[in-house]
Design a protein around this motif. Structure first.
Motif, PDB file in Angstrom:
ATOM      1  N   GLY A  96       0.832  -1.204   0.000  1.00  0.00           N
ATOM      2  CA  GLY A  96       0.000   0.000   0.000  1.00  0.00           C
ATOM      3  C   GLY A  96       0.857   1.240   0.000  1.00  0.00           C
ATOM      4  O   GLY A  96       1.962   1.266   0.544  1.00  0.00           O
ATOM      5  N   ASP A  97       0.388   2.306  -0.642  1.00  0.00           N
ATOM      6  CA  ASP A  97       1.147   3.564  -0.696  1.00  0.00           C
ATOM      7  C   ASP A  97       1.128   4.253   0.651  1.00  0.00           C
ATOM      8  O   ASP A  97       0.143   4.204   1.382  1.00  0.00           O
ATOM      9  CB  ASP A  97       0.541   4.502  -1.753  1.00  0.00           C
ATOM     10  N   GLU A  98       2.240   4.902   0.964  1.00  0.00           N
ATOM     11  CA  GLU A  98       2.297   5.658   2.213  1.00  0.00           C
ATOM     12  C   GLU A  98       1.378   6.872   2.101  1.00  0.00           C
ATOM     13  O   GLU A  98       1.441   7.639   1.135  1.00  0.00           O
ATOM     14  CB  GLU A  98       3.740   6.103   2.477  1.00  0.00           C
ATOM     15  N   GLU A  99       0.550   7.030   3.078  1.00  0.00           N
ATOM     16  CA  GLU A  99      -0.426   8.115   3.039  1.00  0.00           C
ATOM     17  C   GLU A  99       0.230   9.454   3.312  1.00  0.00           C
ATOM     18  O   GLU A  99       0.948   9.614   4.289  1.00  0.00           O
ATOM     19  CB  GLU A  99      -1.531   7.854   4.066  1.00  0.00           C
ATOM     20  N   THR A 100      -0.002  10.398   2.446  1.00  0.00           N
ATOM     21  CA  THR A 100       0.497  11.755   2.651  1.00  0.00           C
ATOM     22  C   THR A 100      -0.385  12.729   1.896  1.00  0.00           C
ATOM     23  O   THR A 100      -0.847  12.440   0.793  1.00  0.00           O
ATOM     24  CB  THR A 100       1.967  11.897   2.174  1.00  0.00           C
ATOM     25  N   GLU A 101      -0.637  13.845   2.506  1.00  0.00           N
ATOM     26  CA  GLU A 101      -1.473  14.873   1.877  1.00  0.00           C
ATOM     27  C   GLU A 101      -0.614  15.928   1.202  1.00  0.00           C
ATOM     28  O   GLU A 101      -1.134  16.820   0.527  1.00  0.00           O
ATOM     29  CB  GLU A 101      -2.364  15.539   2.932  1.00  0.00           C
ATOM     30  N   ASP A 102       0.692  15.844   1.402  1.00  0.00           N
ATOM     31  CA  ASP A 102       1.587  16.894   0.928  1.00  0.00           C
ATOM     32  C   ASP A 102       2.286  16.469  -0.358  1.00  0.00           C
ATOM     33  O   ASP A 102       2.996  15.474  -0.396  1.00  0.00           O
ATOM     34  CB  ASP A 102       2.635  17.213   1.992  1.00  0.00           C
ATOM     35  N   THR A 103       2.076  17.221  -1.412  1.00  0.00           N
ATOM     36  CA  THR A 103       2.790  17.013  -2.665  1.00  0.00           C
ATOM     37  C   THR A 103       3.478  18.303  -3.044  1.00  0.00           C
ATOM     38  O   THR A 103       3.080  19.394  -2.621  1.00  0.00           O
ATOM     39  CB  THR A 103       1.834  16.591  -3.798  1.00  0.00           C
ATOM     40  N   GLY A 104       4.529  18.180  -3.814  1.00  0.00           N
ATOM     41  CA  GLY A 104       5.260  19.363  -4.215  1.00  0.00           C
ATOM     42  C   GLY A 104       6.343  19.005  -5.213  1.00  0.00           C
ATOM     43  O   GLY A 104       6.495  17.842  -5.612  1.00  0.00           O
ATOM     44  N   LEU A 105       7.112  20.019  -5.615  1.00  0.00           N
ATOM     45  CA  LEU A 105       8.183  19.822  -6.576  1.00  0.00           C
ATOM     46  C   LEU A 105       9.411  19.314  -5.830  1.00  0.00           C
ATOM     47  O   LEU A 105       9.993  20.024  -5.009  1.00  0.00           O
ATOM     48  CB  LEU A 105       8.499  21.135  -7.289  1.00  0.00           C
ATOM     49  N   CYS A 106       9.805  18.078  -6.084  1.00  0.00           N
ATOM     50  CA  CYS A 106      10.948  17.462  -5.399  1.00  0.00           C
ATOM     51  C   CYS A 106      12.244  18.128  -5.848  1.00  0.00           C
ATOM     52  O   CYS A 106      12.513  18.257  -7.058  1.00  0.00           O
ATOM     53  CB  CYS A 106      10.996  15.958  -5.692  1.00  0.00           C
ATOM     54  N   LEU A 107      13.055  18.555  -4.890  1.00  0.00           N
ATOM     55  CA  LEU A 107      14.309  19.234  -5.206  1.00  0.00           C
ATOM     56  C   LEU A 107      15.344  18.290  -5.811  1.00  0.00           C
ATOM     57  O   LEU A 107      16.299  18.745  -6.436  1.00  0.00           O
ATOM     58  CB  LEU A 107      14.894  19.856  -3.929  1.00  0.00           C
TER      59      LEU A 107
ATOM     60  N   THR B 262      14.512  15.160  -7.724  1.00  0.00           N
ATOM     61  CA  THR B 262      14.094  14.601  -9.019  1.00  0.00           C
ATOM     62  C   THR B 262      13.540  15.641  -9.979  1.00  0.00           C
ATOM     63  O   THR B 262      13.488  15.418 -11.187  1.00  0.00           O
ATOM     64  CB  THR B 262      13.028  13.522  -8.802  1.00  0.00           C
ATOM     65  N   GLY B 263      13.093  16.789  -9.444  1.00  0.00           N
ATOM     66  CA  GLY B 263      12.469  17.812 -10.290  1.00  0.00           C
ATOM     67  C   GLY B 263      11.045  17.479 -10.684  1.00  0.00           C
ATOM     68  O   GLY B 263      10.473  18.136 -11.554  1.00  0.00           O
ATOM     69  N   LYS B 264      10.470  16.449 -10.052  1.00  0.00           N
ATOM     70  CA  LYS B 264       9.105  16.044 -10.371  1.00  0.00           C
ATOM     71  C   LYS B 264       8.153  16.386  -9.231  1.00  0.00           C
ATOM     72  O   LYS B 264       8.577  16.479  -8.075  1.00  0.00           O
ATOM     73  CB  LYS B 264       9.057  14.537 -10.645  1.00  0.00           C
ATOM     74  N   ARG B 265       6.862  16.582  -9.574  1.00  0.00           N
ATOM     75  CA  ARG B 265       5.856  16.827  -8.545  1.00  0.00           C
ATOM     76  C   ARG B 265       5.400  15.484  -7.977  1.00  0.00           C
ATOM     77  O   ARG B 265       4.786  14.678  -8.667  1.00  0.00           O
ATOM     78  CB  ARG B 265       4.678  17.607  -9.115  1.00  0.00           C
ATOM     79  N   LEU B 266       5.731  15.263  -6.698  1.00  0.00           N
ATOM     80  CA  LEU B 266       5.498  13.970  -6.048  1.00  0.00           C
ATOM     81  C   LEU B 266       5.103  14.184  -4.597  1.00  0.00           C
ATOM     82  O   LEU B 266       5.259  15.292  -4.059  1.00  0.00           O
ATOM     83  CB  LEU B 266       6.775  13.115  -6.109  1.00  0.00           C
ATOM     84  N   PRO B 267       4.623  13.131  -3.919  1.00  0.00           N
ATOM     85  CA  PRO B 267       4.381  13.236  -2.475  1.00  0.00           C
ATOM     86  C   PRO B 267       5.692  13.547  -1.742  1.00  0.00           C
ATOM     87  O   PRO B 267       6.733  12.949  -2.028  1.00  0.00           O
ATOM     88  CB  PRO B 267       3.858  11.838  -2.111  1.00  0.00           C
ATOM     89  N   ILE B 268       5.628  14.484  -0.809  1.00  0.00           N
ATOM     90  CA  ILE B 268       6.824  14.958  -0.113  1.00  0.00           C
ATOM     91  C   ILE B 268       6.964  14.271   1.248  1.00  0.00           C
ATOM     92  O   ILE B 268       5.979  14.089   1.975  1.00  0.00           O
ATOM     93  CB  ILE B 268       6.772  16.491   0.074  1.00  0.00           C
TER      94      ILE B 268
END
Length: 581
Positions: free
Chosen positions: A183-194, A196-202
């Motif tokens: 199962g995926d780790e639950e997180t409500e926070d997504t953003g631009l990863c410093l 990978t440069g991709k928008r992903l769960p932080i």
């Protein structure tokens, strides 16, 4: 760049099957609870192995551990493995009179069972997970049998001992199968990863790194909750967003590099040196042997590694023509965070070339009793009080490493410590120690000029007219004359005059030359002629107008090398005479 390089290393090793897949980690599990497919307890099983005289738990690829802290940490259970409080509801220190500890163990166990049920809902037909559910369906009966097992007392000897389950017909723990969905780790926070440069769960809280630091496990990236570093109402990891995937990749890579069996790290006092390359190559495999002490079961391993490096241009033993990058990280852990003391990024080719120059600069004539090449640790021991590395400034080691891998001059601090030990200890314990000190001073002086127009050679240089070098040679000749004339003495001219002659030669030179004339009178005619000629040849090069009032530290170093070269020339001839007999 550090995190990016570690993530790239993870991707490279994961592609080769040498890193766990996302969401998993290599975890040491000392004990396994063996059950059948009906959930009945069979036995306890120890996985501990003897590694370098110490008992170490076997490593298994299991679901990645979750961080937990605070009053409600009992509510966070690991997936399919955890310590005895969670898995078996055992109180700390097995204290059944401590009601609080009993309740905590029960709460932890309830959290673990809830986690098993969650994973079972995602893997409805997995035989192993269903067996664990059945185990808890008859928990009291199974616990009675566990407590009668011969390993139970050993299992509960220490708090926090990790355990997992194994089906009797399987060889690995339940959960080691990568096909099991977590199962995926639950997180409500997504953003631009410093990274990978991709928008992903932080990752709001970054993972810990398994590095030596007493009883705590610090982090490479962390923010204190509610600290002054928070901005725009962001908390902890959201201030420097690193995705959950990148956090997993860099911490897994670093923990793998730091694993006990890894050859990609070594220790110096409180510092940990980690290194890796972005391509598979021999330099990465041998790098630690250039600096650290050799392993006990292979005492010549580092000499062999350095020898292969030096011969590489002709033999290709170390393929330093491989295109790729080489990284080095010096870490020092604190209570909660890891300090980065040094970060180096260079090419494999440049690293190999700089290391080859470094060992070439250290090369100096030596007794046949000495090792062929000098790694860094023996070199530093030779300039430390009582040859104890703890008596050296912590910064000296990392500066020496930096000098070697960047092709820089050696630190002046190394020269100062070396000269202090030579003066304080005129007669070192071994020929190896004396050789190391001379080698360090030679490398220090030659690298001051970026390896151009070297002034000091490997062995005796009769063409070298530097006044300090000549004074060192002269002092060695005078000492040799005294040895032959008077034999073994409690105190020679080296004990009494080395320090003053190497610092203020004009104050003692005339006295020592006059004293040598008395010593020469006790030698045979042939020896008198031989040493008079040698002494005269050296003194011809000394300035007739007089020597300087003081020698600088660099000239004191040249004095030491001149003395060493001349002494080795005496020993060389003696060894040659023994070989011809």
């Amino acid at each position: 760049m550090i995190l990016q390089a570690l993530c790239e290393y993870y991707d490279r090793m994961a592609a080769l099957g040498k890193m766990p897949s996302f969401g998993r980690e290599w975890k040491g599990i000392p004990y396994l609870i063996v059950i059948d497919d009906k959930g009945n307890f069979v036995k306890l099983e120890s996985t501990e192995e003897d590694v370098d005289g110490k008992k170490r738990a076997k490593q298994f690829c299991l679901p990645h551990g979750k961080g937990r802290s605070g009053k409600n940490s009992w509510a966070v259970a690991q997936s399919l493995w955890d310590h005895t409080g969670y898995v078996l509801a055992l109180p700390k220190k097995m204290n059944y009179e401590d009601k609080k500890a009993i309740v905590t163990g029960q709460k932890q166990n309830a959290s673990f069972i809830a986690e098993v049920r969650r994973i079972a809902s995602l893997n409805e037909h997995d035989k192993g997970i269903l067996a664990i559910l059945s185990f808890y369906g008859k928990f009291e009966e199974n616990m009675k049998r566990i407590k009668t097992d011969s390993l139970f007392e050993q299992l509960t000897k220490n708090d926090g001992t990790n355990v997992a389950f194994r089906l009797i017909e399987e060889e690995t723990p339940i959960g080691a199968d990568t096909s099991i969905a977590l199962g995926d780790e639950e997180t409500e926070d997504t953003g631009l990863c410093l990274v990978t440069g991709k928008r992903l769960p932080i990752a709001v809280i970054n993972s810990k790194v398994n590095i030596k630091n007493g009883g705590t496990t610090p982090k490479l990236v962390s923010f204190q909750k509610g600290s002054g570093f928070d901005s725009y109402h962001k908390q902890q990891g959201l201030n420097a967003p690193i995705s959950v995937q990148a956090d997993y990749a860099y911490t897994t890579a670093l923990n793998t590099l730091l694993a006990p069996k890894s050859r990609n790290h070594f220790f110096f006092n409180n510092d940990t040196i980690v290194f890796w390359a972005d391509k598979d190559n021999q330099l990465e495999d041998d790098f630690s042997f250039f600096f650290s002490m050799p392993p006990k079961d292979d005492p010549n391993r580092n000499v062999e590694a350095i020898s292969n490096l030096m011969k590489a241009p002709w033999t290709g033993t170390v393929n330093d023509q491989t295109k790729g990058n080489f990284y080095l990280l010096v870490l020092s852990p604190n209570n909660a965070r890891i300090a980065v003391k040094l970060w180096e990024e260079t090419t494999i080719q440049q690293m190999a070339g700089n290391l080859r120059d470094y060992f070439s600069d250290l090369d100096i004539v030596h007794s046949s009793k000495c090792r062929a090449y000098v790694p860094l640790i023996p070199l530093l021991k030779s300039v430390a009080l009582q040859e104890d590395l703890k008596n050296l400034p912590p910064a000296l080691f990392q500066e020496m490493v930096r000098s070697a891998i960047e092709g820089l001059p050696l630190p002046r601090l190394a020269q100062q410590h070396c000269l202090q030990r030579i003066k304080a200890e005129p007669h070192p314990k071994s020929a190896e120690t004396e050789r190391c000190r001379a080698a360090l001073l030679k490398a220090y002086l030659n690298r001051l000029h970026d390896n151009q127009n070297k002034q000091l050679t490997m062995a005796l240089d009769v063409e070298n007219k530097n006044q300090a070098y000549l004074c060192g040679r002269l002092f060695a000749i005078l000492e040799r004359i005294q040895e032959l004339a008077q034999g073994d003495l409690n105190a020679t001219i080296k004990d009494r005059y080395y320090g003053s002659f190497s610092r203020t030669p004009n104050l003692v030179m005339a006295r020592l030359v006059d004293l040598s004339n008395h010593h020469l009178a006790k030698l045979s005619k042939g020896q008198q002629v031989y040493f008079e000629r040698m002494k005269g040849q050296v003194m011809e090069g000394i300035n007739a107008a007089g020597l300087p009032a003081h020698f600088s530290l660099d000239d004191q170093s040249r004095f030491a090398i001149g003395y060493y070269h001349q002494r080795q020339e005496f020993f060389k001839k003696k060894e040659e005479q023994l070989e011809t007999k």
